[in-house]
Write a protein that holds these residues in place. Sequence first.
Motif, PDB file in Angstrom:
ATOM      1  N   GLU A  57      31.474  38.523  38.935  1.00 46.79           N
ATOM      2  CA  GLU A  57      32.645  39.006  38.792  1.00 46.79           C
ATOM      3  C   GLU A  57      33.377  39.261  40.213  1.00 46.79           C
ATOM      4  N   ALA A 105      35.964  37.783  34.152  1.00 45.39           N
ATOM      5  CA  ALA A 105      36.896  37.374  35.134  1.00 45.39           C
ATOM      6  C   ALA A 105      37.350  36.029  35.338  1.00 45.39           C
ATOM      7  N   THR A 106      38.174  35.779  34.134  1.00 45.95           N
ATOM      8  CA  THR A 106      38.522  34.363  34.204  1.00 45.95           C
ATOM      9  C   THR A 106      39.906  34.064  34.996  1.00 45.95           C
ATOM     10  N   ARG A 127      42.344  45.491  39.097  1.00 39.74           N
ATOM     11  CA  ARG A 127      42.705  45.232  37.575  1.00 39.74           C
ATOM     12  C   ARG A 127      41.690  44.636  36.889  1.00 39.74           C
ATOM     13  N   LEU A 128      41.185  43.455  37.413  1.00 44.58           N
ATOM     14  CA  LEU A 128      40.283  42.626  36.789  1.00 44.58           C
ATOM     15  C   LEU A 128      38.898  43.092  36.794  1.00 44.58           C
ATOM     16  N   ARG A 188      35.196  42.524  29.806  1.00 42.83           N
ATOM     17  CA  ARG A 188      35.909  41.062  29.800  1.00 42.83           C
ATOM     18  C   ARG A 188      35.510  40.428  30.933  1.00 42.83           C
ATOM     19  N   GLU A 243      38.914  45.971  34.349  1.00 35.99           N
ATOM     20  CA  GLU A 243      38.676  45.694  32.973  1.00 35.99           C
ATOM     21  C   GLU A 243      37.241  45.134  32.670  1.00 35.99           C
ATOM     22  N   GLY A 276      42.707  32.972  33.604  1.00 39.48           N
ATOM     23  CA  GLY A 276      43.625  33.200  32.786  1.00 39.48           C
ATOM     24  C   GLY A 276      43.970  34.809  32.982  1.00 39.48           C
ATOM     25  N   ARG A 277      42.760  35.497  32.776  1.00 43.23           N
ATOM     26  CA  ARG A 277      42.911  37.049  33.055  1.00 43.23           C
ATOM     27  C   ARG A 277      43.434  37.532  34.308  1.00 43.23           C
ATOM     28  N   TYR A 278      43.223  36.831  35.381  1.00 41.20           N
ATOM     29  CA  TYR A 278      43.733  37.074  36.706  1.00 41.20           C
ATOM     30  C   TYR A 278      45.195  36.702  36.783  1.00 41.20           C
ATOM     31  N   ALA A 330      47.092  36.898  34.060  1.00 42.17           N
ATOM     32  CA  ALA A 330      47.925  37.810  33.381  1.00 42.17           C
ATOM     33  C   ALA A 330      48.085  39.164  34.017  1.00 42.17           C
ATOM     34  N   ALA A 331      47.076  39.473  34.788  1.00 38.38           N
ATOM     35  CA  ALA A 331      47.161  40.679  35.820  1.00 38.38           C
ATOM     36  C   ALA A 331      48.336  40.554  36.757  1.00 38.38           C
TER      37      ALA A 331
END
Length: 215
Positions: A32, A71-72, A59-60, A69, A63, A74-76, A78-79
Amino acid sequence: MSVPHQPAATARPRTPREPGELFGPRTALFAEVLAAGVYCTLASLPVITAPTAFAAACRLLREAADDGRPATPGRYLAALRAPGAGRSLRAGLALLALATLLALDTALAGAGLPGAAVVRWVLAAVGAAALLVGVRAAADPAVADAGWRRALSGAVSRSGEDRRGTAWLAAALCLTGVIAWMSPPLALLAPGALAFAVTAVEARAAVREETAPQA
């Protein structure tokens, strides 16, 4: 001759975290941190997006710690797109202006003016303090909604109250800078390690506030 029946041993449930760990298994944490470092470095290339990119990395990792969750990318993203993007860009401009001002003052101090050595040390202390408070503010979960001004105010208060955490963050900043200086390719991953450090310190501070006896 009959053998007495023995009950089958029940397997002990495997805990997702080791005692004392904040973020779960070390191998998963390492992945991560590496991912967050790469994402943050790439998102910081325009310079003024550096505060937003670092806050998103924090934030990643938060989470990943709280909800498991991954650390993809897409999630980054979104953050990065969290509310308050305009405020974050203004924070990036303010950071760039402060860095430029400190660099100009340092150059003027090195032009043979009286007391140049003292001025250099003062400017270095001011820059280090601003950087320490800034990275601590970036790890505030409310930075996207409440804005950087409130996050910076809270970071100043926590830096004074949690002196041990502040010392750890100062050591993390120095170590990150030394590693990036000794091996420039590792600078790509350095933001992830720093985001991990500040997120861990902030998580520790939050736990202390929750468990502190009420007056």
